[in-house]
Scaffold this motif. Structure first.
Motif, mmCIF file in Angstrom:
data_model
loop_
_atom_site.group_PDB
_atom_site.id
_atom_site.type_symbol
_atom_site.label_atom_id
_atom_site.label_comp_id
_atom_site.label_asym_id
_atom_site.label_seq_id
_atom_site.Cartn_x
_atom_site.Cartn_y
_atom_site.Cartn_z
ATOM 1 N N MET A 173 -15.794 -7.625 -47.518
ATOM 2 C CA MET A 173 -17.032 -8.347 -47.589
ATOM 3 C C MET A 173 -18.110 -7.400 -48.138
ATOM 4 O O MET A 173 -18.257 -6.275 -47.685
ATOM 5 C CB MET A 173 -17.412 -8.832 -46.187
ATOM 6 N N GLU A 174 -18.892 -7.905 -49.138
ATOM 7 C CA GLU A 174 -19.949 -7.099 -49.753
ATOM 8 C C GLU A 174 -21.220 -7.174 -48.923
ATOM 9 O O GLU A 174 -21.579 -8.225 -48.415
ATOM 10 C CB GLU A 174 -20.238 -7.602 -51.164
ATOM 11 N N LYS A 175 -21.858 -6.043 -48.845
ATOM 12 C CA LYS A 175 -23.108 -5.967 -48.114
ATOM 13 C C LYS A 175 -24.262 -6.322 -49.046
ATOM 14 O O LYS A 175 -24.286 -5.909 -50.209
ATOM 15 C CB LYS A 175 -23.291 -4.539 -47.588
ATOM 16 N N GLU A 176 -25.210 -7.079 -48.545
ATOM 17 C CA GLU A 176 -26.354 -7.481 -49.344
ATOM 18 C C GLU A 176 -27.247 -6.270 -49.613
ATOM 19 O O GLU A 176 -27.506 -5.447 -48.732
ATOM 20 C CB GLU A 176 -27.168 -8.537 -48.588
ATOM 21 N N ILE A 177 -27.730 -6.167 -50.863
ATOM 22 C CA ILE A 177 -28.627 -5.088 -51.237
ATOM 23 C C ILE A 177 -30.038 -5.474 -50.819
ATOM 24 O O ILE A 177 -30.541 -6.531 -51.173
ATOM 25 C CB ILE A 177 -28.579 -4.807 -52.751
ATOM 26 N N VAL A 178 -30.660 -4.590 -50.058
ATOM 27 C CA VAL A 178 -32.000 -4.863 -49.546
ATOM 28 C C VAL A 178 -32.990 -3.915 -50.224
ATOM 29 O O VAL A 178 -32.773 -2.705 -50.256
ATOM 30 C CB VAL A 178 -32.050 -4.664 -48.007
ATOM 31 N N ASN A 179 -34.044 -4.484 -50.754
ATOM 32 C CA ASN A 179 -35.096 -3.689 -51.382
ATOM 33 C C ASN A 179 -36.064 -3.251 -50.288
ATOM 34 O O ASN A 179 -36.969 -3.988 -49.907
ATOM 35 C CB ASN A 179 -35.821 -4.505 -52.453
ATOM 36 N N ARG A 180 -35.852 -2.041 -49.774
ATOM 37 C CA ARG A 180 -36.674 -1.551 -48.668
ATOM 38 C C ARG A 180 -38.114 -1.294 -49.100
ATOM 39 O O ARG A 180 -39.030 -1.417 -48.305
ATOM 40 C CB ARG A 180 -36.073 -0.287 -48.076
ATOM 41 N N VAL A 181 -38.333 -0.923 -50.368
ATOM 42 C CA VAL A 181 -39.687 -0.673 -50.859
ATOM 43 C C VAL A 181 -40.490 -1.969 -50.855
ATOM 44 O O VAL A 181 -41.627 -2.025 -50.397
ATOM 45 C CB VAL A 181 -39.676 -0.043 -52.268
ATOM 46 N N ALA A 182 -39.873 -3.046 -51.356
ATOM 47 C CA ALA A 182 -40.567 -4.331 -51.397
ATOM 48 C C ALA A 182 -40.870 -4.847 -49.992
ATOM 49 O O ALA A 182 -41.861 -5.544 -49.786
ATOM 50 C CB ALA A 182 -39.741 -5.352 -52.167
ATOM 51 N N ASN A 183 -40.028 -4.520 -49.041
ATOM 52 C CA ASN A 183 -40.212 -4.991 -47.671
ATOM 53 C C ASN A 183 -41.080 -4.063 -46.816
ATOM 54 O O ASN A 183 -41.343 -4.357 -45.666
ATOM 55 C CB ASN A 183 -38.857 -5.181 -46.984
ATOM 56 N N SER A 184 -41.503 -2.944 -47.371
ATOM 57 C CA SER A 184 -42.292 -1.985 -46.594
ATOM 58 C C SER A 184 -43.784 -2.311 -46.699
ATOM 59 O O SER A 184 -44.210 -3.145 -47.498
ATOM 60 C CB SER A 184 -42.048 -0.558 -47.086
ATOM 61 N N LYS A 185 -44.572 -1.606 -45.913
ATOM 62 C CA LYS A 185 -46.023 -1.753 -45.952
ATOM 63 C C LYS A 185 -46.642 -0.878 -47.041
ATOM 64 O O LYS A 185 -47.862 -0.855 -47.201
ATOM 65 C CB LYS A 185 -46.626 -1.373 -44.597
ATOM 66 N N LEU A 186 -45.824 -0.172 -47.784
ATOM 67 C CA LEU A 186 -46.285 0.744 -48.822
ATOM 68 C C LEU A 186 -47.144 0.009 -49.855
ATOM 69 O O LEU A 186 -46.750 -1.018 -50.401
ATOM 70 C CB LEU A 186 -45.086 1.392 -49.526
ATOM 71 N N LYS A 187 -48.333 0.551 -50.088
ATOM 72 C CA LYS A 187 -49.235 -0.007 -51.094
ATOM 73 C C LYS A 187 -49.289 0.966 -52.262
ATOM 74 O O LYS A 187 -49.365 2.174 -52.068
ATOM 75 C CB LYS A 187 -50.652 -0.161 -50.546
ATOM 76 N N THR A 188 -49.254 0.423 -53.464
ATOM 77 C CA THR A 188 -49.365 1.244 -54.661
ATOM 78 C C THR A 188 -50.767 1.118 -55.226
ATOM 79 O O THR A 188 -51.288 0.010 -55.368
ATOM 80 C CB THR A 188 -48.330 0.817 -55.719
ATOM 81 N N PHE A 189 -51.362 2.244 -55.535
ATOM 82 C CA PHE A 189 -52.676 2.262 -56.161
ATOM 83 C C PHE A 189 -52.513 2.794 -57.578
ATOM 84 O O PHE A 189 -52.069 3.920 -57.776
ATOM 85 C CB PHE A 189 -53.656 3.146 -55.382
ATOM 86 N N ASP A 190 -52.855 1.969 -58.564
ATOM 87 C CA ASP A 190 -52.708 2.341 -59.965
ATOM 88 C C ASP A 190 -54.092 2.522 -60.590
ATOM 89 O O ASP A 190 -54.839 1.551 -60.753
ATOM 90 C CB ASP A 190 -51.923 1.255 -60.710
ATOM 91 N N LEU A 191 -54.428 3.750 -60.923
ATOM 92 C CA LEU A 191 -55.733 4.030 -61.523
ATOM 93 C C LEU A 191 -55.919 3.332 -62.866
ATOM 94 O O LEU A 191 -57.045 3.053 -63.276
ATOM 95 C CB LEU A 191 -55.936 5.539 -61.677
ATOM 96 N N GLU A 192 -54.831 3.019 -63.553
ATOM 97 C CA GLU A 192 -54.930 2.294 -64.817
ATOM 98 C C GLU A 192 -55.580 0.926 -64.639
ATOM 99 O O GLU A 192 -56.198 0.412 -65.561
ATOM 100 C CB GLU A 192 -53.538 2.098 -65.427
ATOM 101 N N ASP A 193 -55.413 0.343 -63.456
ATOM 102 C CA ASP A 193 -56.000 -0.978 -63.195
ATOM 103 C C ASP A 193 -57.524 -0.948 -63.254
ATOM 104 O O ASP A 193 -58.163 -1.974 -63.465
ATOM 105 C CB ASP A 193 -55.555 -1.515 -61.834
ATOM 106 N N LEU A 194 -58.117 0.218 -63.058
ATOM 107 C CA LEU A 194 -59.573 0.355 -63.098
ATOM 108 C C LEU A 194 -60.105 0.591 -64.514
ATOM 109 O O LEU A 194 -61.306 0.507 -64.741
ATOM 110 C CB LEU A 194 -60.022 1.531 -62.218
ATOM 111 N N TYR A 195 -59.217 0.903 -65.447
ATOM 112 C CA TYR A 195 -59.628 1.326 -66.786
ATOM 113 C C TYR A 195 -60.474 0.259 -67.492
ATOM 114 O O TYR A 195 -60.003 -0.848 -67.741
ATOM 115 C CB TYR A 195 -58.394 1.641 -67.631
ATOM 116 N N PRO A 196 -61.733 0.580 -67.812
ATOM 117 C CA PRO A 196 -62.571 -0.385 -68.537
ATOM 118 C C PRO A 196 -62.077 -0.535 -69.972
ATOM 119 O O PRO A 196 -61.786 0.446 -70.643
ATOM 120 C CB PRO A 196 -63.959 0.252 -68.517
ATOM 121 N N SER A 197 -61.981 -1.760 -70.438
ATOM 122 C CA SER A 197 -61.391 -2.014 -71.753
ATOM 123 C C SER A 197 -62.376 -1.881 -72.916
ATOM 124 O O SER A 197 -61.959 -1.886 -74.075
ATOM 125 C CB SER A 197 -60.767 -3.416 -71.776
#
Length: 170
Positions: free
Chosen positions: A1-25
Motif C-alpha cells: 500500500m502506497e503512503k500519501e504524500i503530504v505537503n508539510r510546508v503547505a500545512n504549516s503556519k509558515l508565512k513567506t514574505f517576498d520583498l518583490e511584492d513591494l516593488y513599485p512598478s
C-alpha cells in the motif's frame, strides 16, 4: 500500500514574505546635471537656469527620478532645489542620488509603513532569489521590522532556508 504524500510546508503556519511584492512598478529615471555645467564642473547660474528652463520636464511624468551630478563639481543646494521645483508637478518622487538609490529609499519608506500584525508569533521566511532589483538594505530593514513580532525568521525558500532568529521561550 502506497503512503500519501503530504505537503508539510503547505500545512504549516509558515508565512513567506517576498520583498518583490513591494516593488513599485513605476519607471525610474535619472537626471545628471553635469550636462548643464560649463565643462561639466562649473555651475554658471544664468546658463544653468536657462538649461533648466529649456528642459522637457514632462518626460518624467509618473516616474521616480534621481537627480545627481556625476562629476566632482561643487553644486550649491539651490541648484538641486531648482531642478526639484521643475520635477515636482510631474515626478512621483524626486530623490537626490543615483538611480540605484531610488529603490533603497522606496523600500525603506514602504517597509516603515508596512503593517506586520499578520506575522505575529508565526515562523516567517524572507524569500531570497529576487527577479527585481531588491536592494540588500531592504533585507536588513525587513528583519528589523519583523523580528519584534515573529516567532522565528528564516531566509531563502521553504525547502532550503537559513535560520536567522528564533524567539526565546519565556
Amino acid at each position: 500500500m502506497e503512503k500519501e504524500i503530504v505537503n508539510r510546508v503547505a500545512n504549516s503556519k509558515l508565512k513567506t514574505f517576498d520583498l518583490e511584492d513591494l516593488y513599485p512598478s513605476e519607471e525610474r529615471k535619472q537626471i545628471d546635471i553635469k550636462d548643464w555645467l560649463l565643462e561639466g564642473i562649473v555651475l554658471q547660474e544664468k546658463k544653468f537656469r536657462a538649461a533648466v528652463e529649456a528642459h522637457n520636464w514632462e518626460t518624467y511624468s509618473g516616474a521616480y527620478v534621481a537627480v545627481h551630478c556625476s562629476t566632482d563639481a561643487i553644486i550649491p543646494s539651490w541648484a538641486y532645489m531648482l531642478v526639484t521645483t521643475k520635477l515636482q508637478p510631474y515626478a512621483t518622487q524626486v530623490i537626490l542620488g543615483e538611480l540605484s538609490d531610488i529603490d533603497t529609499i522606496l523600500y525603506n519608506q514602504l517597509i516603515e509603513k508596512l503593517p506586520v500584525d499578520e506575522y505575529k508569533d508565526l515562523p516567517v521566511i524572507i524569500k531570497g532569489c529576487a527577479n527585481k532589483p531588491v536592494p540588500e538594505s531592504a533585507y536588513v530593514a525587513i528583519v528589523q521590522k519583523l523580528q519584534p513580532v515573529v516567532k522565528s525568521l528564516m531566509f531563502g525558500e521553504a525547502c532550503s532556508s537559513v535560520p536567522l532568529y528564533k524567539k526565546r521561550k519565556t
